[in-house]
Design an enzyme around this catalytic site. Structure first.
Site, PDB file in Angstrom:
ATOM      1  N   PRO A  87      -1.108  -0.546   1.618  1.00 16.48           N
ATOM      2  CA  PRO A  87       0.400   0.329   1.166  1.00 16.48           C
ATOM      3  C   PRO A  87       1.142  -0.272  -0.273  1.00 16.48           C
ATOM      4  O   PRO A  87       1.516  -1.365  -0.799  1.00 16.48           O
ATOM      5  CB  PRO A  87       1.778  -0.194   2.083  1.00 16.48           C
ATOM      6  N   LYS A  88       2.074   1.530  -1.601  1.00 16.17           N
ATOM      7  CA  LYS A  88       2.934   1.052  -1.979  1.00 16.17           C
ATOM      8  C   LYS A  88       3.911   1.107  -1.957  1.00 16.17           C
ATOM      9  O   LYS A  88       4.754   1.738  -1.642  1.00 16.17           O
ATOM     10  CB  LYS A  88       2.252   1.769  -3.193  1.00 16.17           C
ATOM     11  N   TRP A  89       4.998   0.228  -1.948  1.00 20.80           N
ATOM     12  CA  TRP A  89       6.149   0.014  -1.487  1.00 20.80           C
ATOM     13  C   TRP A  89       7.445   0.015  -2.716  1.00 20.80           C
ATOM     14  O   TRP A  89       7.420   0.042  -4.138  1.00 20.80           O
ATOM     15  CB  TRP A  89       6.709  -1.693  -1.389  1.00 20.80           C
TER      16      TRP A  89
END
Length: 232
Positions: free
Chosen positions: A27-29
């Site tokens: 995931p890219k936060w």
């Protein structure tokens, strides 16, 4: 101090959220990219551009001294939770209170977490030549055996395309998209070798004014019709 953090490995945009063969997805936060060095006699938390953020986030520095083994370097995303979502604006407020009593008070009000997705040095050993899959195994072992606890969080990673696509439903909580990393690739300092798919939400609106150019606007004044047909 006998070693320095490598320049951060960077991403390049990809048009689709499909997990490539031989790669893992993460995931890219919605946060700040941050690298953390824990030497035997000190700590450095720095931004992607190399800005020293250590004093602005004393809870991260204190946890690094208390939990991490000496001569260890981590790569991750600095985030602040507000309720059940990530609040990027709180991170910005944290950086505005860069040191001293202001930084300590901000840490109590809006505590930060470091979502760790890579380990570049471990107890003096340089892990950057290792392939991603081996570095990931070392990172998971570090979290399990130390063990690392809040404010450190292990970033999820998967080689299952269905799991990666399911993560895209987390956008309301602050997920920006996905990162794709080849399992066999070493940590290449400064290279734009990771893929990044960014979720985009589209809608229709009336454009009332633009700053910048029409092709690349900086800001827009937008209007939308509400349920009663009134332009807002």
């Amino acid at each position: 101090m006998t070693w320095t953090l490598p320049d951060p490995m960077l991403t390049t945009p990809v048009p689709r959220p499909d997990l490539p063969p031989g790669a893992a997805a993460e995931p890219k936060w919605d946060g700040y990219r941050a690298q953390l060095a824990r030497w035997a006699d000190g700590v450095l938390l720095r931004s992607r551009q190399g800005t020293d953020m250590t004093a602005a986030f004393p809870e991260i520095a204190d946890a690094a001294l208390a939990q991490l083994p000496g001569d260890t370097g981590l790569d991750g995303e600095l985030v602040v939770w507000e309720g059940e979502r990530l609040a990027f604006e709180r991170l910005q407020q944290r950086l505005a209170r860069r040191r001293g009593a202001g930084a300590a008070a901000a840490a109590r009000t809006w505590p930060a977490h470091l979502v760790v997705f890579d380990v570049v040095r471990l107890e003096g050993a340089d892990l950057t030549p290792w392939p991603y899959a081996r570095r990931r195994a070392a990172l998971e072992t570090l979290f399990a055996d130390t063990p690392l606890t809040a404010p450190f969080t292990l970033c999820p990673s998967t080689t299952d395309p269905a799991t990666a696509r399911d993560w895209l439903t987390w956008t309301s909580a602050g997920l920006e998209g996905l990162c794709f990393k080849r399992l066999s690739e070493p940590y290449r300092a400064g290279a734009r070798a990771w893929g990044k798919y960014k979720v985009r939400v589209t809608t229709e609106a009336v454009v009332g004014a633009v700053t910048g150019t029409a092709a690349a606007p900086r800001t827009l004044l937008l209007g939308r019709y509400d349920g009663a047909g009134r332009l807002r």
